[in-house]
Design an enzyme around this catalytic site. Sequence first.
Site, PDB file in Angstrom:
ATOM      1  CE  LYS A   1      -3.709  -2.370   2.028  1.00 19.05           C
ATOM      2  NZ  LYS A   1      -4.952  -2.287   3.240  1.00 19.05           N
TER       3      LYS A   1
ATOM      4  CG  ASP B   1      -8.769  -0.427   3.183  1.00 25.57           C
ATOM      5  OD1 ASP B   1      -8.766  -1.495   2.617  1.00 25.57           O
ATOM      6  OD2 ASP B   1      -7.218  -0.787   2.706  1.00 25.57           O
TER       7      ASP B   1
HETATM    8  P1  NDP Z   1       1.845  -3.716   9.828  1.00 27.16           P
HETATM    9  O1  NDP Z   1       2.856  -4.646   9.246  1.00 27.16           O
HETATM   10  O2  NDP Z   1       1.657  -2.135   8.737  1.00 27.16           O
HETATM   11  O3  NDP Z   1       1.168  -3.179  11.004  1.00 27.16           O
HETATM   12  C1  NDP Z   1       1.633  -4.096  12.348  1.00 27.16           C
HETATM   13  C2  NDP Z   1       0.571  -3.370  13.342  1.00 27.16           C
HETATM   14  O4  NDP Z   1       0.570  -4.574  14.749  1.00 27.16           O
HETATM   15  C3  NDP Z   1       1.718  -2.616  14.350  1.00 27.16           C
HETATM   16  O5  NDP Z   1       1.358  -1.844  14.909  1.00 27.16           O
HETATM   17  C4  NDP Z   1       2.264  -4.227  15.353  1.00 27.16           C
HETATM   18  O6  NDP Z   1       3.263  -3.636  16.665  1.00 27.16           O
HETATM   19  C5  NDP Z   1       1.217  -4.815  15.634  1.00 27.16           C
HETATM   20  N1  NDP Z   1       1.519  -5.893  16.213  1.00 27.16           N
HETATM   21  C6  NDP Z   1       2.085  -7.224  15.491  1.00 27.16           C
HETATM   22  N2  NDP Z   1       2.035  -8.010  15.771  1.00 27.16           N
HETATM   23  C7  NDP Z   1       1.670  -7.488  17.224  1.00 27.16           C
HETATM   24  C8  NDP Z   1       1.438  -8.864  18.503  1.00 27.16           C
HETATM   25  N3  NDP Z   1       1.986 -10.040  18.505  1.00 27.16           N
HETATM   26  N4  NDP Z   1       1.394  -7.887  19.376  1.00 27.16           N
HETATM   27  C9  NDP Z   1       1.269  -6.639  19.594  1.00 27.16           C
HETATM   28  N5  NDP Z   1       1.017  -5.602  18.522  1.00 27.16           N
HETATM   29  C10 NDP Z   1       1.346  -6.575  17.074  1.00 27.16           C
HETATM   30  O7  NDP Z   1       0.050  -4.131   9.015  1.00 27.16           O
HETATM   31  P2  NDP Z   1      -0.968  -3.802   8.720  1.00 27.16           P
HETATM   32  O8  NDP Z   1      -1.399  -1.807   9.355  1.00 27.16           O
HETATM   33  O9  NDP Z   1      -0.953  -3.124   7.325  1.00 27.16           O
HETATM   34  O10 NDP Z   1      -2.011  -4.528   8.661  1.00 27.16           O
HETATM   35  C11 NDP Z   1      -2.308  -4.873   9.977  1.00 27.16           C
HETATM   36  C12 NDP Z   1      -4.371  -6.056  10.318  1.00 27.16           C
HETATM   37  O11 NDP Z   1      -4.900  -5.154   9.319  1.00 27.16           O
HETATM   38  C13 NDP Z   1      -3.603  -6.853   9.761  1.00 27.16           C
HETATM   39  O12 NDP Z   1      -3.975  -7.809  10.475  1.00 27.16           O
HETATM   40  C14 NDP Z   1      -4.834  -7.019   8.399  1.00 27.16           C
HETATM   41  O13 NDP Z   1      -4.715  -8.023   7.865  1.00 27.16           O
HETATM   42  C15 NDP Z   1      -6.024  -6.184   8.810  1.00 27.16           C
HETATM   43  N6  NDP Z   1      -6.803  -5.913   7.598  1.00 27.16           N
HETATM   44  C16 NDP Z   1      -7.487  -6.100   7.308  1.00 27.16           C
HETATM   45  C17 NDP Z   1      -8.454  -4.814   6.046  1.00 27.16           C
HETATM   46  C18 NDP Z   1      -9.307  -5.878   5.431  1.00 27.16           C
HETATM   47  O14 NDP Z   1     -10.165  -6.014   4.461  1.00 27.16           O
HETATM   48  N7  NDP Z   1     -10.711  -6.671   7.001  1.00 27.16           N
HETATM   49  C19 NDP Z   1      -7.652  -4.626   5.179  1.00 27.16           C
HETATM   50  C20 NDP Z   1      -6.627  -3.614   5.440  1.00 27.16           C
HETATM   51  C21 NDP Z   1      -6.115  -4.726   7.283  1.00 27.16           C
HETATM   52  P3  NDP Z   1       4.504  -3.007  16.559  1.00 27.16           P
HETATM   53  O15 NDP Z   1       4.661  -1.525  16.091  1.00 27.16           O
HETATM   54  O16 NDP Z   1       5.104  -2.456  17.807  1.00 27.16           O
HETATM   55  O17 NDP Z   1       5.206  -3.686  15.531  1.00 27.16           O
END
Ligand code: NDP
Length: 262
Positions: free
Chosen positions: A76, A106
């Site tokens: 994205k 989104d």
């Molecule tokens: P990113 O990789 O950009 O961000 C991931 C985030 O999750 C960060 O804030 C990270 O924290 C946090 N994180 C990861 N693992 C853990 C953990 N074990 N405990 C706590 N926090 C954690 O991902 P995206 O923003 O691109 O996507 C996030 C979610 O949104 C995905 O699961 C995706 O499937 C979902 N999504 C769903 C859509 C839909 O249409 N339903 C559309 C778009 C996304 P840190 O900064 O500390 O690493």
Amino acid sequence: MNLWYEWRDAPPADYAVLGDPVSHSRSPAMHGAAYRRLSLDLRYIAIRVPEDEFCLALDRLATLGYRGVNCTVPLKGAAFAWSGSDRPDRSINTLRLDSSEGTNTDAPGFLDTLADRAVPVGRALVLGAGGTARTLLHALHQAGWDLATWNRTPSRLRDALNGLALRADILEEPDPEGCSLILNCTSAGLHGEAPPVQWRRAHPDALAYDTLYGETPFVEDAKRHGLDAIDGKAMLVAQGARSFEWWLGVPAPREVMWQAIQ
Ligand code: NDP
């Protein structure tokens, strides 16, 4: 696992979802069902595109006659750069290949799902600081929500909020007190984990909303504490319907798209 292609092997089609990985995507089933319902002679497929080959892949798909693509993780940001958009969340999930225009469905799709459930504007706890969190924080702010935020890595959240230029409370712990919406934008569920929400402090009428789809640990935790909880399926359909309408200019058959991903 669904049918997908490497971008160098992709056959001619009309629309596609690009991601890496992309094998899990339900978008081809969803858009294909919509085309069949409306008797549209169009084809939508899933294509794996590594982030550093994004521009090369788009050039090839345009040459093959593709009209548009959806972009999912991790593309994205690359789509944002390619489109020349100035969105503050720096995230684009829908492109037109002829005009190089991009949009983000989104955000309005997510707001559609709140409207469908008649969720009143109030205070939201938003968990995460990645692309999805940035997009939905921006959308909620625009819609008038008061925002509390938490991320596992606080510095990343501060950077995200600075980039969005919006005011939000940064919490040391994910405390949902006073919030009518608890929104999980972390990808913790992909690893079978959930953010450590202090569920006992949640209002019993709060809605727990996971952007990830399926029976996620976050949804299970919320239900165990007696809250109404939903996963990301409705958002998936809403963003897909918005992309469909942006490309084709006709109303998307949302119910058919919903059935196609069950
Ligand atoms: P990113 O990789 O950009 O961000 C991931 C985030 O999750 C960060 O804030 C990270 O924290 C946090 N994180 C990861 N693992 C853990 C953990 N074990 N405990 C706590 N926090 C954690 O991902 P995206 O923003 O691109 O996507 C996030 C979610 O949104 C995905 O699961 C995706 O499937 C979902 N999504 C769903 C859509 C839909 O249409 N339903 C559309 C778009 C996304 P840190 O900064 O500390 O690493």
